[in-house]
Motif scaffolding. Structure first.
Motif, short mmCIF file in Angstrom:
data_model
loop_
_atom_site.label_atom_id
_atom_site.label_comp_id
_atom_site.label_asym_id
_atom_site.label_seq_id
_atom_site.Cartn_x
_atom_site.Cartn_y
_atom_site.Cartn_z
N ALA A 134 0.79 -1.19 0.14
CA ALA A 134 0.11 0.16 0.00
C ALA A 134 0.89 1.12 -0.13
CB ALA A 134 -0.78 0.07 1.10
N GLY A 135 2.06 1.13 0.70
CA GLY A 135 2.75 2.40 0.50
C GLY A 135 3.81 2.58 -0.80
N PHE A 136 4.34 1.39 -1.17
CA PHE A 136 5.25 1.48 -2.02
C PHE A 136 4.64 1.63 -3.50
CE2 PHE A 136 8.18 -0.17 -5.30
CZ PHE A 136 9.43 0.48 -4.90
N LEU A 137 3.29 0.73 -3.56
CA LEU A 137 2.97 0.83 -4.87
C LEU A 137 1.23 1.42 -4.41
CD1 LEU A 137 3.27 -2.77 -5.89
CD2 LEU A 137 4.61 -0.95 -6.35
N LYS A 138 1.36 2.88 -4.32
CA LYS A 138 0.33 3.61 -3.59
C LYS A 138 -0.55 4.04 -4.72
CE LYS A 138 3.27 7.65 -3.21
NZ LYS A 138 3.75 8.26 -2.02
N ASP A 139 -0.32 4.02 -5.98
CA ASP A 139 -1.20 4.06 -7.13
C ASP A 139 -1.98 3.26 -7.54
OD1 ASP A 139 -0.33 6.92 -7.16
OD2 ASP A 139 1.61 6.55 -8.28
N LYS A 140 -1.54 2.00 -7.21
CA LYS A 140 -2.39 0.76 -7.50
C LYS A 140 -3.82 0.66 -6.85
CE LYS A 140 1.05 -0.95 -10.17
NZ LYS A 140 1.04 -1.12 -11.60
N SER A 141 -4.64 0.16 -7.84
CA SER A 141 -6.10 0.22 -7.04
C SER A 141 -6.34 -0.92 -6.01
CB SER A 141 -7.06 -0.23 -8.26
OG SER A 141 -6.83 -1.53 -8.95
N TYR A 142 -5.58 -2.01 -6.10
CA TYR A 142 -5.67 -2.86 -5.14
C TYR A 142 -4.97 -2.58 -4.05
CZ TYR A 142 -0.91 -4.43 -6.61
OH TYR A 142 0.24 -4.40 -7.14
N SER A 143 -3.88 -1.76 -3.87
CA SER A 143 -3.29 -1.12 -2.86
C SER A 143 -4.10 0.03 -2.09
CB SER A 143 -1.95 -0.43 -3.06
OG SER A 143 -1.12 -1.21 -3.66
N LYS A 144 -4.74 0.45 -2.74
CA LYS A 144 -5.99 1.65 -2.24
C LYS A 144 -6.93 0.73 -1.55
CE LYS A 144 -4.98 5.24 -5.83
NZ LYS A 144 -5.32 6.12 -6.68
N ALA A 145 -7.52 -0.24 -2.13
CA ALA A 145 -8.40 -0.89 -1.47
C ALA A 145 -8.09 -1.83 -0.20
CB ALA A 145 -8.90 -2.11 -2.55
N MET A 146 -6.80 -2.29 -0.27
CA MET A 146 -6.26 -2.77 1.05
C MET A 146 -6.35 -1.70 2.15
SD MET A 146 -3.78 -5.73 -0.09
CE MET A 146 -2.53 -4.74 -1.36
N GLU A 147 -5.50 -0.55 1.77
CA GLU A 147 -5.44 0.54 2.94
C GLU A 147 -6.77 0.90 3.34
OE1 GLU A 147 -3.63 4.94 3.23
OE2 GLU A 147 -3.60 3.85 1.28
N ALA A 148 -7.80 0.92 2.53
CA ALA A 148 -9.13 1.44 3.02
C ALA A 148 -9.80 0.52 3.90
CB ALA A 148 -10.05 1.74 1.62
N ILE A 149 -9.62 -0.87 3.71
CA ILE A 149 -10.15 -1.83 4.32
C ILE A 149 -9.55 -1.78 5.76
CG2 ILE A 149 -10.54 -4.26 4.87
CD1 ILE A 149 -10.55 -4.51 1.75
N SER A 150 -8.16 -1.54 5.99
CA SER A 150 -7.40 -1.66 7.11
C SER A 150 -7.96 -0.60 8.06
CB SER A 150 -6.01 -1.55 6.74
OG SER A 150 -5.59 -2.91 6.03
N ILE A 151 -8.00 0.70 7.24
CA ILE A 151 -8.46 2.05 8.09
C ILE A 151 -9.98 1.85 8.64
CG2 ILE A 151 -8.90 4.38 7.64
CD1 ILE A 151 -6.78 4.41 5.57
N MET A 152 -10.73 1.23 7.91
CA MET A 152 -12.35 0.97 8.46
C MET A 152 -11.97 0.00 9.52
SD MET A 152 -14.57 0.66 4.93
CE MET A 152 -13.86 -0.41 4.34
#
Length: 332
Positions: A134-152
């Motif tokens: 999520a931090g290194f490949l932050k522009d990828k859609s799956y990275s954003k999705a994983m980060e969003a789930i973790s934040i929730m």
């Protein structure tokens, strides 16, 4: 010379932390309004038709002597310190008399260590892998999705998430038992299967909460490191993104995470209380809960002292080993 000075300072800090912790653990239960000896006498007299007043006085003196409650507060304190330091004996448990506290802890410790240690390590591994992506490949859609789930997931209090899983997977979909019930004994296949089956639900609740924190922290670290000059230089050299992530970003981002993992392993007994109460797990948390409910001084002091020593030892080990992990740190 610098190494020995560093080692001496850390040893002194370890001893001081343990001493202050043990002292606090000794005095705090004694400010509780309930008297464990009087409570035990009340239970014993309630189950019998009649006891002579002389017998009650003798019983009270015997119990005070057995539980180290004779003399002044300072006499009890120094007697407790001597027992802990010299013999590592916390005396008998009031709640499970005459079983020794040490014996109860030895029986409960493998359950807590097995559940919480494995859950903590699994959450650390998953969280750091997802956080790195999520931090290194932050522009990828799956990275954003994983980060969003973790934040929730992360802000949800542990006990709320555990209760949701209990309602979902024990009532609505009865896949797992509400309370841990073990079958068989020893190293039989039936017993091992029963332990794994009863541990899945509490482990899942802890992994979900723990993973959220590790994802967020690792994502913050890796995204910052990805903008460093040496990472840009590696790209100019033509190195692949995968090699940059694993050889440049991961080693530097993992150092603080290793430190936090060691500290969390030292504090796993803190998470044992709610986990084991909610899921009926027979570990250290259940012992702490029993000791508090029944004003069992010896049981409270034994279990909390174990937790204090574990935290202090984890901090000491991290301080001692960190220069070996990070070449930028030196003993001074």
């Amino acid at each position: 010379m610098g190494f020995y000075k560093f080692l001496l300072s850390r040893v002194l800090s370890f001893v001081l932390v343990v001493f202050i912790g043990i002292t606090t653990v000794f005095f705090v239960p004694r400010f509780m309004p309930s008297d464990p000896v009087e409570a035990m006498i009340g239970k014993m007299t309630a189950n019998q038709a009649f006891m002579e007043p002389e017998a009650i006085v003798t019983l009270r003196e015997t119990l005070n002597e057995s539980f180290g409650l004779e003399g002044s507060m300072w006499d009890q304190y120094w007697g407790f310190v001597k027992r802990v330091i010299i013999t590592q004996d916390f005396g008998p448990s009031l709640a499970s008399y005459p079983n020794p506290v040490n014996e109860l802890i030895v029986k409960a410790l493998p359950w807590t260590m097995g559940l919480l240690l494995i859950s903590t390590i699994i959450a650390w591994l998953i969280g750091n892998v997802v956080g790195l992506l999520a931090g290194f490949l932050k522009d990828k859609s799956y990275s954003k999705a994983m980060e969003a789930i973790s934040i929730m997931i992360y802000p949800i209090p542990y006990y709320i998430l555990a209760l949701i899983l209990i309602m979902l997977l024990t009532y609505i979909y009865p896949i797992f038992p509400l309370s841990a019930t073990f079958q068989g004994e020893g190293f039989s296949w039936e017993h091992i299967k029963s332990i794994v089956y009863n541990s899945i639900l509490p482990a899942l609740s802890m992994i979900l909460v723990g993973t959220g924190w590790w994802v967020i922290s690792m994502k913050t670290l890796s995204s910052g490191i990805a903008e460093e000059d040496y990472v840009h230089f590696a790209r100019l050299k033509g190195l692949s993104e995968r090699k940059i992530m694993t050889k440049y970003v991961l080693p530097n981002a993992a150092l603080p995470q290793v430190t936090m993992l060691a500290l969390q392993i030292g504090t796993i007994f803190n998470g044992a209380l709610i986990t084991e109460i909610l899921f009926g797990y027979p570990g250290i948390g259940t012992l702490i809960y029993t000791g508090i409910l029944q004003a069992d001084y010896n049981l409270i002091m034994g279990t909390i002292t174990l937790s204090i020593i574990a935290v202090a030892a984890a901090t000491f080990i991290v301080d001692f080993l960190y220069p070996f992990i990070d070449p930028r740190v030196r003993y001074k």
